[in-house]
Write an enzyme that holds these catalytic residues in place. Structure first.
Site, PDB file in Angstrom:
ATOM      1  N   SER A 123      71.988 -16.364 -17.202  1.00  0.00           N
ATOM      2  CA  SER A 123      71.378 -15.319 -18.430  1.00  0.00           C
ATOM      3  C   SER A 123      72.433 -14.266 -18.773  1.00  0.00           C
ATOM      4  O   SER A 123      72.317 -13.742 -19.799  1.00  0.00           O
ATOM      5  CB  SER A 123      70.091 -14.554 -17.705  1.00  0.00           C
ATOM      6  OG  SER A 123      70.671 -13.696 -16.660  1.00  0.00           O
ATOM      7  N   LYS A 161      70.700  -7.180 -15.922  1.00  0.00           N
ATOM      8  CA  LYS A 161      70.553  -7.212 -17.628  1.00  0.00           C
ATOM      9  C   LYS A 161      71.334  -5.877 -18.100  1.00  0.00           C
ATOM     10  O   LYS A 161      71.751  -4.988 -17.227  1.00  0.00           O
ATOM     11  CB  LYS A 161      69.221  -6.960 -17.909  1.00  0.00           C
ATOM     12  CG  LYS A 161      68.323  -8.221 -17.848  1.00  0.00           C
ATOM     13  CD  LYS A 161      67.926  -8.632 -19.015  1.00  0.00           C
ATOM     14  CE  LYS A 161      66.856 -10.174 -18.775  1.00  0.00           C
ATOM     15  NZ  LYS A 161      67.725 -10.977 -17.648  1.00  0.00           N
TER      16      LYS A 161
END
Lengths: 202, 202
Positions: A123, A161
């Site tokens: 990711s 993230k």
DNA sequence: GTCACAGGAGAACGAAACGAGAACAACGAT
DNA sequence: ATCGTTGTTCTCGTTTCGTTCTCCTGTGAC
């Protein structure tokens, strides 16, 4: 662990100085050196504090050896860092068995304590963070705009993230075109730490 | 690991000097030479320290041989690695001043010796290698298909690229869409080492 | 006030570290 | 053979260091 009575002021000061010393890479000092560094004039006084630290298990006993003032492993920073688990997008951190530790060069660590996580999944591939990489996380509850963080969403799912604050909302960017940007109200997002280093083995 | 009692000051000083010497490429010294370099006036004292280092397993025993003072591999391995320079696409390696070294955790190193380079530029960005990263290179003159290597082209330009062999040609892939694949005859490409690790600081 | 206690100063002692120097054997070069 | 270099071993004196002791001072509790 056993003899857990609090240290006195002076003992704490000696211990702090010893830890500081070791962090800067100095070798084991003699009592005289420690005295001058601490502003003391007498070895005898210092020796009392050191034996107290030995009793507390924080300093290794120096059986008459010269320059034997060494920190115990508990107080010692041996350059390793706990490897707490694996992190991936959208799942809570998967704990790794036992109390594994991993060696980390000093310049990759932040100032304070930090821990390591194994990255699972792609990711963050566009940020140069690949599946299998080991990331170093400095525990914090806040972050600057654009930092990569470990964020806990709704108290359940921890992800790695890039964080942006936009007009009252928090945006979590996966650095991968296949993953959409996630937007949350600040109340739902809890920052657990910030990315300070990365290691990869080929 | 076995006899890990701490060295005394003087022993440490001798050991440090020996390591320094060896890193700078000097050959094995005689005791007299070491004495003058260390500011000692007596071989006897120095000899005592050397035998202590031999007992500690840090110096290879010199059985009466002349100029037999040689370090053990364990003594040289302090977990650091030479930082040789910067590497970028299409330019030769830019040497970094002096004999800089950088700490590397053991699991990032390959089996043998390796060295570090700072990456300059974005030519390998899609492989997760960013500008400013530190890469660990294991010196080799060959590589398997698909490995990332330091390749010297025409004896001039060193680059970090992913290597493929295709029907008598060698392909060097930049992992970046903006850079074309380069094809060379095997004679023009000399492999200098293979990527074994990567470190990044945020 | 008295008492206890943390903290420091200073002296003294024994052990270890340290270095100098001398002496000796092995070796190489001339 | 002879001489210089080198490794090795020894003694000796000095310095450093850890350790222990006593004594002094300030502070807080009672």
């Amino acid at each position: 662990m056993e003899n857990m009575q609090a240290l006195t002021h002076a003992q704490q000061r000696v211990l702090d100085h010893l830890i500081e010393r070791q962090r800067e890479g100095h070798d084991a000092p003699s009592l005289d050196e420690l005295c001058s560094e601490l502003g003391l004039a007498s070895r005898g006084s210092l020796h009392k504090h050191i034996t107290a630290l030995i009793d507390a298990g924080l300093v290794a006993p120096m059986d008459g050896k010269q320059r034997g003032v060494r920190l115990t492993s508990t107080a010692l920073d041996d350059g390793s860092v706990p490897l707490l688990g694996r992190i991936a997008a959208g799942r809570p951190i998967e704990a790794i068995s036992g109390h594994e530790r991993i060696a980390v060069p000093p310049h990759l660590r932040g100032r304070g304590e930090c821990y390591a996580l194994k990255v699972r999944g792609d990711s963050m591939i566009d940020a140069g963070i690949l599946d299998g990489d080991t990331v170093l996380i400095e525990p914090r509850d806040n972050a600057r705009n654009g930092e990569v963080v470990v964020a806990l969403i709704d108290g359940e799912n921890a992800t790695l993230k890039r964080l942006y604050r936009r007009s009252g909302e928090i945006e979590l960017h996966s650095e991968n075109q296949n993953f959409p940007v996630q937007r949350y109200t600040p109340a739902r997002v809890q920052i657990q730490g910030a990315l300070v280093g990365l290691m990869r083995r080929y």
